[in-house]
Motif scaffolding. Structure first.
Motif: not given
Length: 451
Positions: A286-308
Motif C-alpha cells: 500500500l505504501l509503494f502504491l501510494a508513493q507511485s500515486d504521489e509521483g515519488v521516484p520509485l526506481a534508480r536505474p542502472q545498466r545491468l544484465p537481466l539473467a542474474p
C-alpha cells in the motif's frame, strides 16, 4: 475596473497627444500659408523700387502699399530711412537697426507683437544700383490664432466625448466578456466536488472563456475520479486489512486461553507471525502504491544484465515450487542488459512468480523469459495454469482486482500484485500487459522496458 482605468489613461494620453500634434501641424500649416502669401506680396512691392534714382512713385499702382489685402508694408532706403509705409503701420519702423542690418544680408521671417496684436513679418533685401533697399511686409496672426483656438475647443470636446463614449463601451464590453467567468466562479463556489454530476455551465461562445470552462470541467472530472478511486482504495484497503487482523486477534485470544498445550501455543504463535508478515507485506504494498500515486521516484536505474536478477528471483521460490510439484525455468540470454533498478524489478518478479505459483497446477511449468523485440526488452512470466478470464484482462492491473477462483487456487493475495508490477514498469518508463497463451496454455504477464 483595471481594464477601464487602463483604457481611460491610454485613450486620454493618445487623444491629447494626437490633439497636440494636430494643433501643431495646423499652426505650422497656417503660418506656412501666410509666409507664402507674404513672400508673394514682397515680390509685388519690390517692383516699385526704382532701378535708378531715389524717388519712389506709387501713383500708377497705389494699392501696393494699402491694407486692402489684410497685409501691410514698409520700404527702407539703403540709408536705413523709412521712406514708405502702409497706413496700418504708420511711420513707426517695424524693424530696429539690428534687424534691419540682418534683413539686408538675407530674407527672413519674424513674429512681432504690435499694439497688442501678433504680427508675422517678412523682410527681404532688394538690390539696386543705388544700394540695397529693404522691404518689410506683414500680416496679423489673429485670424489664424482664432481658428486654432476654435479647433482646440472642438478637439477638447471631441476628446472628452470619445473618452467618455469609449469608457462606457469598455465597461459594457468587459462586463459582457467577464460575466460568464463570474457565473462560473459563483457556480464553482457553490459546487460540491463530491457530486459526480457537478459541472460548470460553459457559454456557447467558442472563445477563450468557453475553453476555460471546458478545461475546468475536465479538471473537475479528474478530481472526482481521483476521489472516487481514493475512496475505493481506502475502503478496499480497510477490507483487506480486516481479515489478517481478525485472524491475528483470534489466534492471540486462543493462545491466551488456559489449558493450551505447548504445541497448540507454538501453532498459534506461528499463525500469528504469519498473519503479521502478511500485514507487513500488505502495508508495504500500500505504501509503494501510494508513493507511485504521489509521483515519488520509485526506481534508480542502472545498466545491468537481466539473467542474474531473473535467476535469483526463481531461486527464491524454488522450494515452494518443489512442494507444489511445479517446474521452474529461466530463459534469458546473458547478453541482454537494461537500465533497471534491481530491487524494484525483483519486487515485480516476486509478485508475478507468486501469482504464477498459485495459478499453476501440480505438474505444470513456469517460464521466466527475457528477450528483445522491436527495439524493446520484454520480461515475461509464463505459467501453464488455466489463464485469465477474458473479462478480467481489461482490469487486470487495477488495485484489489483478483482473478477468478479457478485461477487462484488458494485464498491468498490482496489483488495488489499486478498493480505493483505496472507501477514498477512505469517507474522504468515502460509498461506492463497481461494475456493468455494460445490454445488455453496458460497466462503470460509482460514487463516491457525501453532498450
Amino acid at each position: 475596473m483595471r481594464l477601464l482605468v487602463v483604457y481611460l489613461v491610454a485613450s486620454t494620453v493618445l487623444a491629447v497627444s494626437g490633439g497636440i500634434v494636430f494643433e501643431r501641424q495646423l499652426r505650422d500649416g497656417l503660418i506656412t500659408s501666410m509666409d507664402t502669401a507674404l513672400q508673394a506680396r514682397a515680390g509685388e512691392i519690390a517692383q516699385v523700387v526704382p532701378e535708378a534714382g531715389t524717388e519712389l512713385n506709387f501713383q500708377d499702382e497705389p494699392e501696393r502699399l494699402t491694407s486692402s489685402r489684410a497685409t501691410f508694408a514698409q520700404i527702407f532706403a539703403p540709408s536705413g530711412e523709412l521712406v514708405e509705409a502702409s497706413e496700418a503701420t504708420g511711420r513707426r519702423p517695424l524693424l530696429n537697426a539690428a534687424e534691419l542690418a540682418t534683413a539686408r544680408r538675407s530674407a527672413g521671417y519674424l513674429t512681432r507683437r504690435l499694439n497688442g496684436e501678433v504680427l508675422r513679418l517678412r523682410a527681404e533685401p532688394v538690390a539696386r544700383p543705388t544700394g540695397k533697399w529693404t522691404i518689410v511686409v506683414g500680416g496679423s496672426l489673429e485670424p489664424s490664432q482664432s481658428a486654432i483656438a476654435r479647433v482646440r475647443r472642438d478637439l477638447l470636446a471631441a476628446v472628452a466625448g470619445l473618452v467618455l463614449l469609449g469608457t462606457a463601451g469598455v465597461w459594457l464590453l468587459a462586463g459582457t466578456a467577464l460575466r460568464p467567468v463570474e457565473r462560473m466562479r459563483l457556480a464553482a463556489e457553490d459546487m460540491h466536488v463530491r457530486d459526480p454530476a457537478s459541472r460548470l455551465e460553459v457559454p456557447a461562445t467558442r472563445d477563450e472563456i468557453a475553453r476555460l470552462g471546458h478545461t475546468f470541467n475536465d479538471l473537475l472530472a479528474r478530481l472526482q475520479e481521483a476521489m472516487r478511486r481514493q475512496r475505493r482504495f481506502v475502503a478496499e484497503a480497510g477490507h483487506e486489512l480486516r481479515s489478517p487482523l481478525a485472524v491475528l486477534q483470534a489466534e492471540l485470544e486462543l493462545a491466551a486461553k488456559p489449558g493450551r498445550s505447548r504445541a497448540e501455543l507454538a501453532a498459534a504463535v506461528d499463525n500469528a507471525a504469519e498473519e503479521s508478515r502478511r500485514l507487513s507485506r500488505l502495508a508495504d504494498n500500500l505504501l509503494f502504491l501510494a508513493q507511485s500515486d504521489e509521483g515519488v521516484p520509485l526506481a534508480r536505474p542502472q545498466r545491468l544484465p537481466l539473467a542474474p536478477i531473473l535467476s535469483r528471483a526463481v531461486d527464491a521460490v524454488t522450494k515452494r515450487a518443489c512442494r507444489r510439484a511445479v517446474g521452474l525455468r529461466v530463459d534469458a540470454p546473458a547478453g541482454i542488459t537494461a537500465d533497471i533498478d534491481p530491487d524494484r524489478l525483483r519486487q515485480a518478479l516476486d509478485n508475478l512468480l507468486d501469482n504464477a505459483l498459485r495459478a499453476t497446477p501440480p505438474g505444470g511449468d513456469i517460464i521466466v523469459r527475457a528477450r528483445r523485440q522491436d527495439g524493446r526488452i520484454l520480461i515475461e512470466v509464463i505459467d501453464s495454469g488455466p489463464g485469465f478470464l477474458e473479462g478480467f484482462l481489461p482490469s487486470a492491473f487495477e488495485r484489489f482486482r483478483r482473478a477468478d477462483n479457478t485461477r487462484t487456487r488458494d485464498g491468498e493475495g490482496a489483488g495488489l500484485g499486478l498493480a505493483i508490477v505496472q507501477a514498477v514498469a512505469e517507474a522504468h518508463e515502460g509498461s506492463a500487459e497481461a494475456a493468455n497463451q494460445p490454445a488455453s496454455a496458460g497466462a503470460v504477464v509482460r514487463i516491457i522496458l525501453p532498450r
